[in-house]
Design an enzyme around this catalytic site. Structure first.
Site, PDB file in Angstrom:
ATOM      1  N   SER A  65       0.828  -1.196   0.000  1.00  0.00           N
ATOM      2  CA  SER A  65       0.000   0.000   0.000  1.00  0.00           C
ATOM      3  C   SER A  65       0.877   1.267   0.000  1.00  0.00           C
ATOM      4  CB  SER A  65      -0.957  -0.050   1.199  1.00  0.00           C
ATOM      5  OG  SER A  65      -2.033   0.830   1.027  1.00  0.00           O
ATOM      6  N   ASP A 188     -10.059  -6.040  -3.344  1.00  0.00           N
ATOM      7  CA  ASP A 188      -9.499  -4.911  -2.600  1.00  0.00           C
ATOM      8  C   ASP A 188     -10.507  -3.761  -2.520  1.00  0.00           C
ATOM      9  OD1 ASP A 188      -7.862  -2.816  -1.591  1.00  0.00           O
ATOM     10  OD2 ASP A 188      -6.094  -3.733  -2.492  1.00  0.00           O
ATOM     11  N   HIS A 216      -7.351  -6.237   0.460  1.00  0.00           N
ATOM     12  CA  HIS A 216      -6.177  -5.367   0.573  1.00  0.00           C
ATOM     13  C   HIS A 216      -5.108  -5.947   1.497  1.00  0.00           C
ATOM     14  CE1 HIS A 216      -4.246  -1.478  -0.023  1.00  0.00           C
ATOM     15  NE2 HIS A 216      -4.063  -1.356   1.283  1.00  0.00           N
TER      16      HIS A 216
END
Length: 242
Positions: A65, A188, A216
């Site tokens: 991320s 996600d 995610h």
């Protein structure tokens, strides 16, 4: 295999959540997981300067991320001094732009940032639930993520969000000529898997894959599967140099 791999976490979470992935990589790599900068500055260059000074040279950079977006920007800055780049649920732009629509809507991010400014603790818990969304055991994964929430001050969390919003890695992805692997998650809730095709179009060489049946937080949910993909990619890249 003696390659060195640095793992960076995402926003709001302690780097210890990367330990399962590091352990799954076994002794085939020299793996280190490192914290993100603890800065109140929202200037991307300040974050990159600290990481560049702190992280070893001539290693693979990988991140989840926000960590993946920072790894991308740092790889482009280092050029030949970076062995390779791996992005895990990391978009080129986290927040949607007119010419990059496969990202979080501007209004959604603005509401999230406002929530963080008002109540950082509650926002972190909500973030953990969003990360777990799409997992086979979303509730259990959310509890594990909540146990790894950062203890950073609110000003640091807000700075991280602003860095996340301002990063635009399209030029960095196109400029880095080393090996690149970018893995997205089918379910996600934060980084749309639909960004995969646009990401691939930016790369001078590299791979983009979408993992099915996960969200995610696949770094915590599927460490063994991720480790297998990472090891195979790094091995092939290393063999290609010999």
């Amino acid at each position: 295999m003696t390659e060195r791999l640095i793992l960076l976490p995402g926003w709001g979470l302690d780097s210890t959540l990367l330990q399962p992935l590091a352990e799954a990589l076994g002794d085939q790599l020299r793996v280190e997981w490192c914290e993100l900068p603890a800065l109140t500055s929202a200037a991307v260059d300040d974050w990159l300067d600290e990481l560049d000074a702190r992280l070893p040279q001539d290693c693979w950079l990988a991140g989840w991320s926000l960590g993946g977006m920072l790894a991308t920007a740092l790889a482009a800055r280092r050029g030949a001094r970076c062995r390779g780049l791996i992005g895990l649920a990391a978009n080129a732009c986290f927040v949607a732009r007119e010419d990059w629509p496969s990202a979080m809507p501007v209004e959604t991010f603005a509401a999230f940032e406002a929530g963080c400014a008002q109540d950082a603790g509650a926002t972190l818990k909500r973030f953990a639930m969003l990360c777990a969304q799409g997992a086979s055991d979303a509730r259990g994964l959310a509890r594990r993520l909540q146990a790894a929430l950062t203890e950073a001050a609110g000003a640091q969390l807000l700075a991280g969000l602003r860095v996340l919003a301002s990063l635009d890695n399209r030029a960095a992805l196109a400029a880095f000529t080393g090996p690149q692997l970018h893995l997205l998650a089918e379910q996600d809730a934060l980084v749309p898997a639909a960004a995969g095709a646009a990401l691939l179009a930016l790369l001078p060489a590299g791979e983009v894959d979408v993992l099915e049946g996960c969200g995610h937080a696949f770094v915590l949910e599927q460490p063994q599967a991720l480790a297998a993909l990472l090891l195979e990619f790094i091995r092939e890249a290393s063999d290609g140099e010999s």
